[in-house]
Write an enzyme that holds these catalytic residues in place. Structure first.
Site, PDB file in Angstrom:
ATOM      1  CG  ASP A 294       2.137   1.296   9.613  1.00 36.20           C
ATOM      2  OD1 ASP A 294       1.875   2.361  10.473  1.00 36.20           O
ATOM      3  OD2 ASP A 294       2.804   1.748   8.510  1.00 36.20           O
TER       4      ASP A 294
ATOM      5  NE  ARG B  30      -0.928  10.603  10.117  1.00 36.74           N
ATOM      6  CZ  ARG B  30      -1.189   9.731   9.330  1.00 36.74           C
ATOM      7  NH1 ARG B  30      -2.426   9.120   9.373  1.00 36.74           N
ATOM      8  NH2 ARG B  30      -0.375   8.946   8.508  1.00 36.74           N
ATOM      9  N   PRO B  31       1.567  16.508  11.359  1.00 34.43           N
ATOM     10  CG  PRO B  31       3.384  17.082  12.578  1.00 34.43           C
ATOM     11  CD  PRO B  31       2.297  16.151  12.743  1.00 34.43           C
ATOM     12  CB  ILE B  32       2.498  18.448   6.071  1.00 32.12           C
ATOM     13  CG1 ILE B  32       1.826  19.469   5.953  1.00 32.12           C
ATOM     14  CG2 ILE B  32       1.598  17.126   5.906  1.00 32.12           C
ATOM     15  CD1 ILE B  32       1.266  19.842   4.490  1.00 32.12           C
ATOM     16  CG  ASP B  33       6.810  20.116  10.838  1.00 34.85           C
ATOM     17  OD1 ASP B  33       6.031  19.244  11.223  1.00 34.85           O
ATOM     18  OD2 ASP B  33       8.163  20.234  11.137  1.00 34.85           O
ATOM     19  CD  GLN B  34      10.643  18.530   9.827  1.00 35.37           C
ATOM     20  OE1 GLN B  34      11.830  18.400   9.194  1.00 35.37           O
ATOM     21  NE2 GLN B  34      10.246  19.321  10.469  1.00 35.37           N
TER      22      GLN B  34
ATOM     23  CE  LYS C 155      -1.981   1.706   3.845  1.00 34.69           C
ATOM     24  NZ  LYS C 155      -1.745   3.054   4.398  1.00 34.69           N
ATOM     25  CG  ASN C 156       2.016   2.807   3.591  1.00 31.75           C
ATOM     26  OD1 ASN C 156       1.001   3.241   3.369  1.00 31.75           O
ATOM     27  ND2 ASN C 156       2.508   2.687   4.776  1.00 31.75           N
TER      28      ASN C 156
ATOM     29  CB  CYS D 128      -5.230   6.243  10.530  1.00 34.82           C
ATOM     30  SG  CYS D 128      -5.884   5.084   9.287  1.00 34.82           S
TER      31      CYS D 128
ATOM     32  NE  ARG E 113      -7.427   4.534   4.622  1.00 36.46           N
ATOM     33  CZ  ARG E 113      -6.848   5.430   5.239  1.00 36.46           C
ATOM     34  NH1 ARG E 113      -7.363   5.880   6.409  1.00 36.46           N
ATOM     35  NH2 ARG E 113      -5.736   5.908   4.974  1.00 36.46           N
TER      36      ARG E 113
ATOM     37  NE  ARG F 199      -0.008  12.320   7.237  1.00 35.99           N
ATOM     38  CZ  ARG F 199      -0.024  13.494   7.608  1.00 35.99           C
ATOM     39  NH1 ARG F 199      -1.278  14.226   7.749  1.00 35.99           N
ATOM     40  NH2 ARG F 199       1.232  14.094   7.820  1.00 35.99           N
TER      41      ARG F 199
HETATM   42  N1  EPU Z   1       6.041  14.330  11.249  1.00 43.98           N
HETATM   43  C1  EPU Z   1       6.358  15.737  11.606  1.00 43.98           C
HETATM   44  N2  EPU Z   1       6.353  16.505  10.592  1.00 43.98           N
HETATM   45  C2  EPU Z   1       6.258  16.187   9.597  1.00 43.98           C
HETATM   46  C3  EPU Z   1       6.061  14.969   9.198  1.00 43.98           C
HETATM   47  C4  EPU Z   1       5.890  13.675  10.110  1.00 43.98           C
HETATM   48  O1  EPU Z   1       6.618  15.957  13.000  1.00 43.98           O
HETATM   49  O2  EPU Z   1       6.258  17.186   8.661  1.00 43.98           O
HETATM   50  C5  EPU Z   1       6.153  13.276  12.353  1.00 43.98           C
HETATM   51  C6  EPU Z   1       4.716  12.374  12.660  1.00 43.98           C
HETATM   52  O3  EPU Z   1       3.679  13.359  13.379  1.00 43.98           O
HETATM   53  C7  EPU Z   1       4.983  11.289  13.092  1.00 43.98           C
HETATM   54  C8  EPU Z   1       6.532  11.000  12.775  1.00 43.98           C
HETATM   55  O4  EPU Z   1       6.888  12.235  12.231  1.00 43.98           O
HETATM   56  O5  EPU Z   1       5.026  11.624  14.638  1.00 43.98           O
HETATM   57  C9  EPU Z   1       6.338   9.979  11.565  1.00 43.98           C
HETATM   58  O6  EPU Z   1       5.680  10.549  10.526  1.00 43.98           O
HETATM   59  P1  EPU Z   1       5.710  10.151   8.907  1.00 43.98           P
HETATM   60  O7  EPU Z   1       5.865  11.393   8.375  1.00 43.98           O
HETATM   61  O8  EPU Z   1       6.880   9.017   8.802  1.00 43.98           O
HETATM   62  O9  EPU Z   1       4.517   9.413   8.600  1.00 43.98           O
HETATM   63  P2  EPU Z   1       3.392   9.359   7.610  1.00 43.98           P
HETATM   64  O10 EPU Z   1       4.173   9.581   6.129  1.00 43.98           O
HETATM   65  O11 EPU Z   1       2.462  10.178   7.626  1.00 43.98           O
HETATM   66  C10 EPU Z   1       3.681   6.960   6.921  1.00 43.98           C
HETATM   67  C11 EPU Z   1       2.693   5.939   6.303  1.00 43.98           C
HETATM   68  C12 EPU Z   1       2.028   5.604   7.867  1.00 43.98           C
HETATM   69  C13 EPU Z   1       3.115   4.989   8.694  1.00 43.98           C
HETATM   70  C14 EPU Z   1       4.128   6.077   9.201  1.00 43.98           C
HETATM   71  C15 EPU Z   1       5.395   5.780   9.862  1.00 43.98           C
HETATM   72  C16 EPU Z   1       1.858   6.065   4.414  1.00 43.98           C
HETATM   73  C17 EPU Z   1       0.782   6.586   3.386  1.00 43.98           C
HETATM   74  N3  EPU Z   1       1.821   6.185   5.520  1.00 43.98           N
HETATM   75  O12 EPU Z   1       2.791   7.968   7.357  1.00 43.98           O
HETATM   76  O13 EPU Z   1       1.114   4.113   7.425  1.00 43.98           O
HETATM   77  O14 EPU Z   1       2.645   4.811  10.193  1.00 43.98           O
HETATM   78  O15 EPU Z   1       4.658   6.568   7.717  1.00 43.98           O
HETATM   79  O16 EPU Z   1       5.793   4.607   9.418  1.00 43.98           O
HETATM   80  O17 EPU Z   1       2.964   5.867   3.900  1.00 43.98           O
HETATM   81  C18 EPU Z   1      -0.361   2.761   7.685  1.00 43.98           C
HETATM   82  O18 EPU Z   1      -0.112   2.210   6.681  1.00 43.98           O
HETATM   83  O19 EPU Z   1      -1.393   2.100   8.572  1.00 43.98           O
HETATM   84  C19 EPU Z   1       0.053   3.970   8.190  1.00 43.98           C
HETATM   85  C20 EPU Z   1      -0.563   5.026   9.088  1.00 43.98           C
END
Ligand code: EPU
Length: 428
Positions: free
Chosen positions: A305, A122-126, A22-23, A117, A397, A93
């Site tokens: 996950d 769930r910030p996107i600052d990075q 999926k991811n 989820c 999903r 997401r």
């Molecule tokens: N974070 C920040 N700032 C950012 C981005 C992330 O502080 O700009 C923090 C998040 O709050 C969190 C950590 O960094 O504490 C990790 O977040 P990440 O960005 O790695 O997660 P994501 O990209 O939103 C993906 C997977 C998730 C999985 C996470 C961690 C996808 C579509 N989703 O989410 O998968 O839990 O990486 O491995 O790839 C799932 O498949 O069930 C799922 C939730």
């Protein structure tokens, strides 16, 4: 609406074939926007997150040809929209990946905040920090993320967190930028490597994916390609845990055992027998699982996950286990549901103390998110009696044909249509 009904207490025995990841798929689908040709994607999982991402491409004008349940050909040459309203992004997401892809394609993107989820903030600052480093101006306008750049220019970016999403998004934005982009403290998950391999197969120049330093040298043009998505590490891990929890013996087929090492290691610590082959893993458990402590980490650590599924196994283990969630702030919401089934788990912030019980009992529960839903299925397979799981849209999903796959290894499980009386009353 549909619910899953399980008559538990049966050992899983047989073979399960794992679908595409999926991811990886949800990162690769928006990447097709960058191609000047037709992209054929194979081994796509037949799940609702993938159909949602493909629908977004279709809604903005891509030509999608479905070849079979797992293969599509996508031609994005006719796309000329860089705006995704809330109605397109709210459930997903990964819709945020269109920011990077559209910035690279059009020099602009306007996208409603992504859904997905709920594990707390769930910030996107990075992601934004990366776009800005490449020269984009990013504002939040009426709740929409608005990113614009005359020209994207390669840059060195250090991520404060090894974020999967930020690494994907920056790779997408940088792949056609001028010069060299270096992402330091990049995420190393298998889906990052798969995205890099996909982009490289279109003519990109990306090195280091799978390590913490990813180097992207911008290219002018990306061509069409044919690409097969890797197997899903988390789907495989989920069935490994299900096999172990039911005291079963299951050959999990079409996997990359290297991606499963942290899961295999923890299962072995819990007394489960794991046999690794080239593209298969056998999981066999003859005794009650033993306690073990688990901390979720970024790859190659134990994946967050898999946390709810592993907690469910430890809920019936002999002894007290500690599960520590180090990636998300709030990923233990499902524990209330497991408690309804007789689990003895105390959560304090990001730590769960799991006092293993002999048996789980059947109950009516809900999936609070995707992996929590998978955990409920495992709990239902283990519990004596009939368990009903509602809210299964979350499970759909990320798990292709979960009911069929489990039925094939001896589970008594079915999907049942029902009328949600409460929702009907609210609608009146
Ligand atoms: N974070 C920040 N700032 C950012 C981005 C992330 O502080 O700009 C923090 C998040 O709050 C969190 C950590 O960094 O504490 C990790 O977040 P990440 O960005 O790695 O997660 P994501 O990209 O939103 C993906 C997977 C998730 C999985 C996470 C961690 C996808 C579509 N989703 O989410 O998968 O839990 O990486 O491995 O790839 C799932 O498949 O069930 C799922 C939730």
């Amino acid at each position: 609406m549909e619910k899953i009904v399980i008559n538990g207490g049966k050992k899983l025995v047989g073979e399960i074939e794992i679908s595409g990841a999926k991811n990886a798929a949800v990162a690769i689908i928006p990447a097709v926007l960058l191609s000047d040709g037709v992209c054929r994607l194979e081994n796509l999982p037949n799940i609702s997150d993938v159909s949602s991402m493909i629908r977004i491409l279709s809604d903005i004008g891509a030509d999608i040809k479905s070849i079979n349940a797992h293969t599509v050909e996508i031609d994005c040459r006719g796309v000329n929209s860089w705006i995704l309203p809330f109605s397109m992004t709210s459930g997903m997401r990964a819709s945020s990946y269109f920011i990077g892809a559209m910035l690279a394609r059009f020099g602009k993107a306007k996208i409603a905040p992504p859904g997905g989820c709920d594990f707390g903030v769930r910030p996107i600052d990075q992601h934004i920090k990366g776009f800005q480093a490449l020269g984009a101006e990013v504002t939040i306008d009426n709740g929409m993320v608005d990113a614009r750049a005359e020209t994207l220019v390669g840059s060195a970016i250090y991520l404060d967190k090894a974020s999967v999403g930020a690494t994907v998004n920056i790779m997408l934005a940088a792949v056609k930028a001028k010069g060299l982009t270096i992402i330091d403290n990049a995420a190393k998950e298998p889906h990052i490597v798969d995205l890099a391999n996909f982009l490289n197969s279109m003519g990109a120049d990306i090195m280091g994916a799978g390590t913490s330093v990813v180097k992207i040298r911008g290219v002018d043009k990306l061509l069409g390609t044919s690409y097969s998505i890797i197997p899903d590490q988390i789907e495989a891990g989920t069935y490994m845990v299900a096999a172990a929890a039911t005291g079963g013996n299951v050959l999990i087929k079409n996997v990359i055992p290297k991606h499963l090492e942290s899961i295999s290691a923890k299962l072995m610590e819990a007394g489960v027998t794991i046999e690794e082959y080239d593209e298969e893993i056998r999981v066999c458990c003859t005794n009650r699982p033993k306690k073990c402590n688990v901390t979720t980490q970024v790859h190659p650590g134990f994946p967050t996950d898999m946390q709810p599924q592993m907690t469910t196994l430890l809920a019936i283990a002999d002894g007290v286990s500690v599960m520590t969630e180090s990636v998300w702030d709030n990923r233990f919401k499902y524990v209330d549901q497991l408690t309804l089934m007789g689990a003895d788990i105390k959560v304090d912030g990001k730590v769960a103390m799991i006092n293993g019980v002999d048996k789980l009992k059947s109950a009516h529960v809900i999936a609070t998110d995707l992996r929590a839903g998978a955990a409920m299925v495992i709990a239902g397979l283990v519990a004596q009696g009939t368990t009903e799981i509602k809210n299964i849209k979350y499970i759909d999903r990320g798990y292709e044909d979960i009911v069929e796959k489990l039925k094939n290894v001896g589970a008594d499980i079915k999907r049942v249509t029902y009328t949600d009386v409460d929702a009907q009353k609210k609608a009146l």
